[in-house]
Design a protein around this motif. Structure first.
Motif, PDB file in Angstrom:
ATOM      1  N   ASP A  45     -16.253  -3.122 -21.679  1.00 51.24           N
ATOM      2  CA  ASP A  45     -16.840  -1.998 -22.408  1.00 51.24           C
ATOM      3  C   ASP A  45     -16.548  -0.657 -21.735  1.00 51.24           C
ATOM      4  O   ASP A  45     -17.347   0.279 -21.839  1.00 51.24           O
ATOM      5  N   LYS A  46     -15.441  -0.592 -21.026  1.00 57.40           N
ATOM      6  CA  LYS A  46     -14.999   0.663 -20.425  1.00 57.40           C
ATOM      7  C   LYS A  46     -13.560   0.486 -19.950  1.00 57.40           C
ATOM      8  O   LYS A  46     -13.138  -0.638 -19.636  1.00 57.40           O
ATOM      9  N   PRO A  47     -12.785   1.573 -19.892  1.00 58.30           N
ATOM     10  CA  PRO A  47     -11.408   1.454 -19.401  1.00 58.30           C
ATOM     11  C   PRO A  47     -11.373   1.363 -17.880  1.00 58.30           C
ATOM     12  O   PRO A  47     -12.258   1.871 -17.192  1.00 58.30           O
ATOM     13  N   LEU A  48     -10.361   0.687 -17.368  1.00 60.38           N
ATOM     14  CA  LEU A  48     -10.150   0.646 -15.924  1.00 60.38           C
ATOM     15  C   LEU A  48      -9.376   1.891 -15.498  1.00 60.38           C
ATOM     16  O   LEU A  48      -8.360   2.243 -16.096  1.00 60.38           O
ATOM     17  N   LYS A  49      -9.863   2.553 -14.465  1.00 60.00           N
ATOM     18  CA  LYS A  49      -9.228   3.781 -13.995  1.00 60.00           C
ATOM     19  C   LYS A  49      -7.790   3.542 -13.549  1.00 60.00           C
ATOM     20  O   LYS A  49      -6.909   4.376 -13.769  1.00 60.00           O
ATOM     21  N   SER A  50      -7.539   2.393 -12.941  1.00 58.66           N
ATOM     22  CA  SER A  50      -6.202   2.092 -12.435  1.00 58.66           C
ATOM     23  C   SER A  50      -5.177   1.997 -13.561  1.00 58.66           C
ATOM     24  O   SER A  50      -4.004   2.335 -13.371  1.00 58.66           O
ATOM     25  N   LEU A  51      -5.598   1.565 -14.745  1.00 55.98           N
ATOM     26  CA  LEU A  51      -4.662   1.459 -15.862  1.00 55.98           C
ATOM     27  C   LEU A  51      -4.209   2.829 -16.331  1.00 55.98           C
ATOM     28  O   LEU A  51      -3.065   3.004 -16.752  1.00 55.98           O
ATOM     29  N   GLY A  52      -5.091   3.810 -16.268  1.00 50.32           N
ATOM     30  CA  GLY A  52      -4.700   5.175 -16.617  1.00 50.32           C
ATOM     31  C   GLY A  52      -3.623   5.687 -15.687  1.00 50.32           C
ATOM     32  O   GLY A  52      -2.656   6.339 -16.129  1.00 50.32           O
ATOM     33  N   PHE A  53      -3.744   5.391 -14.401  1.00 48.98           N
ATOM     34  CA  PHE A  53      -2.735   5.825 -13.436  1.00 48.98           C
ATOM     35  C   PHE A  53      -1.413   5.110 -13.692  1.00 48.98           C
ATOM     36  O   PHE A  53      -0.338   5.725 -13.610  1.00 48.98           O
ATOM     37  N   ARG A  98       0.815  -1.214   0.000  1.00 45.32           N
ATOM     38  CA  ARG A  98       0.000   0.000   0.000  1.00 45.32           C
ATOM     39  C   ARG A  98       0.850   1.266   0.000  1.00 45.32           C
ATOM     40  O   ARG A  98       0.451   2.298  -0.562  1.00 45.32           O
ATOM     41  N   GLU A  99       2.030   1.210   0.615  1.00 43.84           N
ATOM     42  CA  GLU A  99       2.829   2.421   0.795  1.00 43.84           C
ATOM     43  C   GLU A  99       3.889   2.620  -0.287  1.00 43.84           C
ATOM     44  O   GLU A  99       4.540   3.662  -0.309  1.00 43.84           O
ATOM     45  N   GLU A 100       4.084   1.657  -1.180  1.00 42.58           N
ATOM     46  CA  GLU A 100       5.027   1.816  -2.291  1.00 42.58           C
ATOM     47  C   GLU A 100       4.205   2.078  -3.550  1.00 42.58           C
ATOM     48  O   GLU A 100       3.337   1.294  -3.915  1.00 42.58           O
ATOM     49  N   LEU A 101       4.475   3.184  -4.232  1.00 43.62           N
ATOM     50  CA  LEU A 101       3.586   3.676  -5.283  1.00 43.62           C
ATOM     51  C   LEU A 101       3.378   2.673  -6.413  1.00 43.62           C
ATOM     52  O   LEU A 101       2.244   2.448  -6.861  1.00 43.62           O
ATOM     53  N   THR A 102       4.443   2.054  -6.890  1.00 46.36           N
ATOM     54  CA  THR A 102       4.311   1.112  -7.993  1.00 46.36           C
ATOM     55  C   THR A 102       3.490  -0.101  -7.585  1.00 46.36           C
ATOM     56  O   THR A 102       2.564  -0.521  -8.292  1.00 46.36           O
ATOM     57  N   SER A 103       3.821  -0.680  -6.427  1.00 47.34           N
ATOM     58  CA  SER A 103       3.059  -1.836  -5.940  1.00 47.34           C
ATOM     59  C   SER A 103       1.604  -1.470  -5.707  1.00 47.34           C
ATOM     60  O   SER A 103       0.689  -2.239  -6.054  1.00 47.34           O
ATOM     61  N   MET A 104       1.371  -0.301  -5.129  1.00 46.46           N
ATOM     62  CA  MET A 104       0.010   0.141  -4.876  1.00 46.46           C
ATOM     63  C   MET A 104      -0.792   0.265  -6.164  1.00 46.46           C
ATOM     64  O   MET A 104      -1.958  -0.131  -6.242  1.00 46.46           O
ATOM     65  N   SER A 105      -0.160   0.792  -7.211  1.00 47.67           N
ATOM     66  CA  SER A 105      -0.885   0.993  -8.466  1.00 47.67           C
ATOM     67  C   SER A 105      -1.266  -0.344  -9.104  1.00 47.67           C
ATOM     68  O   SER A 105      -2.385  -0.501  -9.622  1.00 47.67           O
ATOM     69  N   TYR A 106      -0.368  -1.328  -9.042  1.00 47.76           N
ATOM     70  CA  TYR A 106      -0.687  -2.637  -9.623  1.00 47.76           C
ATOM     71  C   TYR A 106      -1.667  -3.414  -8.758  1.00 47.76           C
ATOM     72  O   TYR A 106      -2.520  -4.148  -9.280  1.00 47.76           O
ATOM     73  N   ALA A 107      -1.576  -3.271  -7.441  1.00 46.88           N
ATOM     74  CA  ALA A 107      -2.559  -3.902  -6.561  1.00 46.88           C
ATOM     75  C   ALA A 107      -3.943  -3.299  -6.795  1.00 46.88           C
ATOM     76  O   ALA A 107      -4.952  -4.014  -6.797  1.00 46.88           O
ATOM     77  N   SER A 108      -4.003  -1.996  -7.017  1.00 44.95           N
ATOM     78  CA  SER A 108      -5.278  -1.331  -7.312  1.00 44.95           C
ATOM     79  C   SER A 108      -5.876  -1.840  -8.620  1.00 44.95           C
ATOM     80  O   SER A 108      -7.102  -1.995  -8.744  1.00 44.95           O
ATOM     81  N   PHE A 109      -5.014  -2.104  -9.594  1.00 43.19           N
ATOM     82  CA  PHE A 109      -5.475  -2.678 -10.858  1.00 43.19           C
ATOM     83  C   PHE A 109      -6.139  -4.029 -10.620  1.00 43.19           C
ATOM     84  O   PHE A 109      -7.228  -4.307 -11.153  1.00 43.19           O
ATOM     85  N   LEU A 110      -5.522  -4.870  -9.799  1.00 40.58           N
ATOM     86  CA  LEU A 110      -6.091  -6.192  -9.539  1.00 40.58           C
ATOM     87  C   LEU A 110      -7.419  -6.098  -8.790  1.00 40.58           C
ATOM     88  O   LEU A 110      -8.372  -6.817  -9.111  1.00 40.58           O
ATOM     89  N   THR A 111      -7.493  -5.222  -7.805  1.00 39.11           N
ATOM     90  CA  THR A 111      -8.748  -5.096  -7.065  1.00 39.11           C
ATOM     91  C   THR A 111      -9.858  -4.539  -7.946  1.00 39.11           C
ATOM     92  O   THR A 111     -11.007  -4.990  -7.868  1.00 39.11           O
ATOM     93  N   GLU A 112      -9.530  -3.577  -8.793  1.00 41.40           N
ATOM     94  CA  GLU A 112     -10.540  -3.033  -9.705  1.00 41.40           C
ATOM     95  C   GLU A 112     -11.005  -4.099 -10.689  1.00 41.40           C
ATOM     96  O   GLU A 112     -12.201  -4.177 -11.021  1.00 41.40           O
TER      97      GLU A 112
END
Length: 252
Positions: free
Chosen positions: A228-236, A82-96
């Motif tokens: 049928d829509k983009p994932l917000k986490s992928l944009g980040f 959660r506290e490392e930006l890269t890991s957080m962004s990829y974890a957010s992708f999986l949860t989304e």
């Protein structure tokens, strides 16, 4: 009725004056929404537990509306993720991805284990590779694995390079395809390796930059078609990659 669940916390949002709504993925119940009353107050006993990616033992109370969190014990905070930006962004992708692909109240114990193992692996392995492997596994469990062996248009055995056809659900030969997204054999081999990966005892394997980029591009295009829509986490994640490239080139 109060009942126990073991769950990963997928998403949190503020609700009313002092409460939080959470999306959980539980081993027993699948995806569900619950309310944590008072969790925005620092003194509340739930405040420190209601964090994204946390692995929780919960006591939920069912009622006429949403489930209510009555008790919560943290099994793993996954704080380093959660506290490392890269890991957080990829974890957010999986949860989304889980939120979008999984229907409410449909248990998927294998998917639950993959999500938990992916967060654990991100502590020590490249989060980009871990997330790509987990995402392809989630796609497979959800029943959306593309066809790689034969052309999805004419049915002939594929000779690579081929091209990805999202609407057709797999690869198409050069004659049948629109040639929009090229797909080479190493990328297909990488996807197959990721699908067969044992997350509890992952073996080392080599990844070329070209195969990685193609495997990611195919996944993104396929998800866009399926959802049928983009994932917000992928944009980040794309913004993060752009910043990292700029830093590497000395532009920022």
């Amino acid at each position: 009725m109060i009942y126990p669940v073991e769950a990963v916390l997928l998403a949190v949002r503020d609700w009313r004056d002092a409460d939080r709504l959470v999306t959980l993925f539980s081993k027993e119940q699948g995806k569900l929404t619950a309310v944590a009353y008072g969790a925005r107050r620092p003194s509340n006993r739930l405040a420190g537990s209601i964090q994204p990616f946390a692995y929780l033992d919960l006591q939920l109370q069912s009622g006429t509306g949403m489930e209510v969190i009555k008790q919560c014990e943290v099994k793993d905070h996954f704080r380093s993720v959660r506290e490392e930006l890269t890991s957080m962004s990829y974890a957010s992708f999986l949860t989304e991805l889980v939120i979008e692909l999984c229907p409410e109240r449909q248990p998927e114990p294998l998917l639950f284990d993959i999500l938990l193992d992916a967060f654990s692996l991100m502590k020590t392995r490249n989060p980009r590779i871990v997330a790509l492997a987990a995402a392809w596994k989630i796609v497979e469990i959800s029943g959306y694995v593309p066809e790689w062996q034969v052309c999805v248009v004419c049915g002939q055995v594929l000779q690579y390079p081929a091209f990805f056809d999202a609407a057709g659900g797999g690869a198409a030969c050069p004659v049948c395809s629109s040639r929009e997204l090229r797909l080479d054999k190493p990328a297909v081999e990488l996807i197959n390796t990721l699908l067969e990966l044992d997350f509890k005892q992952p073996e080392d394997f080599s990844v070329t930059g070209a195969a990685l980029v193609q495997a990611e591009a195919v996944l993104v295009k396929y998800l866009l078609y399926c959802l049928d829509k983009p994932l917000k986490s992928l944009g980040f994640i794309q913004q993060l990659h752009a910043v990292n490239r700029s830093r590497a080139s000395g532009l920022v």
